[in-house]
Motif scaffolding. Structure first.
Motif, PDB file in Angstrom:
ATOM      1  N   GLU A 122       0.814  -1.214   0.000  1.00  0.00           N
ATOM      2  CA  GLU A 122       0.000   0.000   0.000  1.00  0.00           C
ATOM      3  C   GLU A 122       0.847   1.263   0.000  1.00  0.00           C
ATOM      4  O   GLU A 122       0.324   2.362  -0.140  1.00  0.00           O
ATOM      5  CB  GLU A 122      -0.953  -0.009   1.198  1.00  0.00           C
ATOM      6  CG  GLU A 122      -1.985  -1.118   1.083  1.00  0.00           C
ATOM      7  CD  GLU A 122      -2.947  -1.146   2.255  1.00  0.00           C
ATOM      8  OE1 GLU A 122      -2.887  -0.261   3.126  1.00  0.00           O
ATOM      9  OE2 GLU A 122      -3.773  -2.073   2.290  1.00  0.00           O
ATOM     10  N   THR A 123       2.154   1.107   0.163  1.00  0.00           N
ATOM     11  CA  THR A 123       3.104   2.216   0.085  1.00  0.00           C
ATOM     12  C   THR A 123       4.260   1.768  -0.796  1.00  0.00           C
ATOM     13  O   THR A 123       4.858   0.718  -0.537  1.00  0.00           O
ATOM     14  CB  THR A 123       3.641   2.595   1.481  1.00  0.00           C
ATOM     15  OG1 THR A 123       2.535   2.918   2.330  1.00  0.00           O
ATOM     16  CG2 THR A 123       4.579   3.776   1.411  1.00  0.00           C
ATOM     17  N   ALA A 124       4.567   2.556  -1.826  1.00  0.00           N
ATOM     18  CA  ALA A 124       5.665   2.201  -2.718  1.00  0.00           C
ATOM     19  C   ALA A 124       6.996   2.342  -1.985  1.00  0.00           C
ATOM     20  O   ALA A 124       7.224   3.320  -1.278  1.00  0.00           O
ATOM     21  CB  ALA A 124       5.647   3.093  -3.950  1.00  0.00           C
ATOM     22  N   GLY A 125       7.864   1.373  -2.154  1.00  0.00           N
ATOM     23  CA  GLY A 125       9.165   1.384  -1.498  1.00  0.00           C
ATOM     24  C   GLY A 125      10.163   2.327  -2.149  1.00  0.00           C
ATOM     25  O   GLY A 125      11.127   2.736  -1.520  1.00  0.00           O
ATOM     26  N   GLY A 142      10.059   5.724  -7.914  1.00  0.00           N
ATOM     27  CA  GLY A 142       9.719   5.441  -9.307  1.00  0.00           C
ATOM     28  C   GLY A 142       8.963   4.155  -9.503  1.00  0.00           C
ATOM     29  O   GLY A 142       8.981   3.581 -10.592  1.00  0.00           O
ATOM     30  N   GLU A 143       8.281   3.684  -8.489  1.00  0.00           N
ATOM     31  CA  GLU A 143       7.653   2.366  -8.510  1.00  0.00           C
ATOM     32  C   GLU A 143       6.128   2.463  -8.469  1.00  0.00           C
ATOM     33  O   GLU A 143       5.574   3.326  -7.800  1.00  0.00           O
ATOM     34  CB  GLU A 143       8.162   1.610  -7.280  1.00  0.00           C
ATOM     35  CG  GLU A 143       7.551   0.276  -7.025  1.00  0.00           C
ATOM     36  CD  GLU A 143       8.133  -0.362  -5.767  1.00  0.00           C
ATOM     37  OE1 GLU A 143       8.876  -1.335  -5.914  1.00  0.00           O
ATOM     38  OE2 GLU A 143       7.855   0.124  -4.649  1.00  0.00           O
ATOM     39  N   ILE A 144       5.498   1.567  -9.195  1.00  0.00           N
ATOM     40  CA  ILE A 144       4.057   1.339  -9.069  1.00  0.00           C
ATOM     41  C   ILE A 144       3.894  -0.040  -8.449  1.00  0.00           C
ATOM     42  O   ILE A 144       4.476  -1.014  -8.939  1.00  0.00           O
ATOM     43  CB  ILE A 144       3.348   1.386 -10.434  1.00  0.00           C
ATOM     44  CG1 ILE A 144       3.399   2.797 -11.019  1.00  0.00           C
ATOM     45  CG2 ILE A 144       1.895   0.908 -10.310  1.00  0.00           C
ATOM     46  CD1 ILE A 144       2.800   2.925 -12.412  1.00  0.00           C
ATOM     47  N   CYS A 145       3.131  -0.128  -7.373  1.00  0.00           N
ATOM     48  CA  CYS A 145       2.835  -1.417  -6.757  1.00  0.00           C
ATOM     49  C   CYS A 145       1.466  -1.886  -7.247  1.00  0.00           C
ATOM     50  O   CYS A 145       0.550  -1.076  -7.427  1.00  0.00           O
ATOM     51  CB  CYS A 145       2.821  -1.313  -5.233  1.00  0.00           C
ATOM     52  SG  CYS A 145       4.415  -0.838  -4.535  1.00  0.00           S
ATOM     53  N   ALA A 146       1.352  -3.185  -7.453  1.00  0.00           N
ATOM     54  CA  ALA A 146       0.103  -3.767  -7.929  1.00  0.00           C
ATOM     55  C   ALA A 146      -0.154  -5.061  -7.167  1.00  0.00           C
ATOM     56  O   ALA A 146       0.767  -5.666  -6.607  1.00  0.00           O
ATOM     57  CB  ALA A 146       0.182  -4.044  -9.428  1.00  0.00           C
ATOM     58  N   ALA A 147      -1.411  -5.471  -7.160  1.00  0.00           N
ATOM     59  CA  ALA A 147      -1.767  -6.730  -6.510  1.00  0.00           C
ATOM     60  C   ALA A 147      -1.055  -7.882  -7.214  1.00  0.00           C
ATOM     61  O   ALA A 147      -0.815  -7.821  -8.427  1.00  0.00           O
ATOM     62  CB  ALA A 147      -3.280  -6.925  -6.554  1.00  0.00           C
ATOM     63  N   PRO A 148      -0.698  -8.925  -6.474  1.00  0.00           N
ATOM     64  CA  PRO A 148       0.005 -10.056  -7.073  1.00  0.00           C
ATOM     65  C   PRO A 148      -0.790 -10.698  -8.213  1.00  0.00           C
ATOM     66  O   PRO A 148      -2.020 -10.695  -8.214  1.00  0.00           O
ATOM     67  CB  PRO A 148       0.162 -11.037  -5.906  1.00  0.00           C
ATOM     68  CG  PRO A 148       0.105 -10.180  -4.682  1.00  0.00           C
ATOM     69  CD  PRO A 148      -0.871  -9.088  -5.025  1.00  0.00           C
ATOM     70  N   VAL A 149      -0.048 -11.240  -9.180  1.00  0.00           N
ATOM     71  CA  VAL A 149      -0.629 -11.966 -10.307  1.00  0.00           C
ATOM     72  C   VAL A 149       0.110 -13.299 -10.450  1.00  0.00           C
ATOM     73  O   VAL A 149       1.179 -13.484  -9.881  1.00  0.00           O
ATOM     74  CB  VAL A 149      -0.521 -11.170 -11.633  1.00  0.00           C
ATOM     75  CG1 VAL A 149      -1.331  -9.892 -11.576  1.00  0.00           C
ATOM     76  CG2 VAL A 149       0.920 -10.875 -11.997  1.00  0.00           C
ATOM     77  N   ASN A 150      -0.452 -14.182 -11.232  1.00  0.00           N
ATOM     78  CA  ASN A 150       0.207 -15.449 -11.536  1.00  0.00           C
ATOM     79  C   ASN A 150       1.384 -15.163 -12.471  1.00  0.00           C
ATOM     80  O   ASN A 150       1.185 -14.675 -13.587  1.00  0.00           O
ATOM     81  CB  ASN A 150      -0.797 -16.399 -12.181  1.00  0.00           C
ATOM     82  CG  ASN A 150      -0.177 -17.734 -12.540  1.00  0.00           C
ATOM     83  OD1 ASN A 150       0.694 -17.819 -13.393  1.00  0.00           O
ATOM     84  ND2 ASN A 150      -0.641 -18.776 -11.871  1.00  0.00           N
ATOM     85  N   ALA A 151       2.600 -15.442 -12.020  1.00  0.00           N
ATOM     86  CA  ALA A 151       3.802 -15.114 -12.794  1.00  0.00           C
ATOM     87  C   ALA A 151       3.839 -15.848 -14.129  1.00  0.00           C
ATOM     88  O   ALA A 151       4.275 -15.286 -15.134  1.00  0.00           O
ATOM     89  CB  ALA A 151       5.056 -15.418 -11.978  1.00  0.00           C
TER      90      ALA A 151
END
Length: 126
Positions: free
Chosen positions: A94-97, A100-109
């Motif tokens: 919920e907070t970008a580390g 320059g980052e966008i965080c998104a919910a996990p997906v199937n790799a």
């Protein structure tokens, strides 16, 4: 629905699969230096980016794989607009580390890796 960014994949660097295992995807506009292109998805913008960054909860779609944006770093959208570069971290934070980052919910790799093909579209909309 507002399309914030629609871009087409033009090339998938040979190091992308390794980064995907860690839940990270790097986008760079075409013309990125070779050492960066190796680890990146190169793309050509079709529409956008909009002046306003997408809100948390916006949809991030890569080919048929869909997820939601959970956080944006302070500089992420500016970097998308200025040089077509962003790091997408599929960690659901919920907070970008990093700025320059966008965080998104996990997906199937595996599904994401299969979707990363030249011509596939990446769309961020809300």
């Amino acid at each position: 629905m507002t399309i914030r960014l629609r871009t087409a994949i033009t090339e998938v660097g040979p190091g992308v699969a390794e980064l995907l295992e860690g839940g990270v995807l790097i986008l760079f506009a075409e013309g990125a230096p070779p050492e960066l292109a190796e680890m990146s998805i190169l793309h050509a913008v079709v529409e956008g980016p909009t002046a306003d960054a997408p809100p948390v909860g916006a949809e991030l779609k890569i080919g048929p794989v869909s997820t939601i944006v959970t956080a944006l770093g302070d500089a992420a959208w500016k970097k998308v607009a200025d040089i077509g570069h962003v790091v997408i971290n599929f960690d659901g934070e919920e907070t970008a580390g990093r700025p320059g980052e966008i965080c998104a919910a996990p997906v199937n790799a595996g599904e994401l890796a299969a979707a990363l093909k030249s011509g596939a579209e990446i769309v961020i909309s809300d």
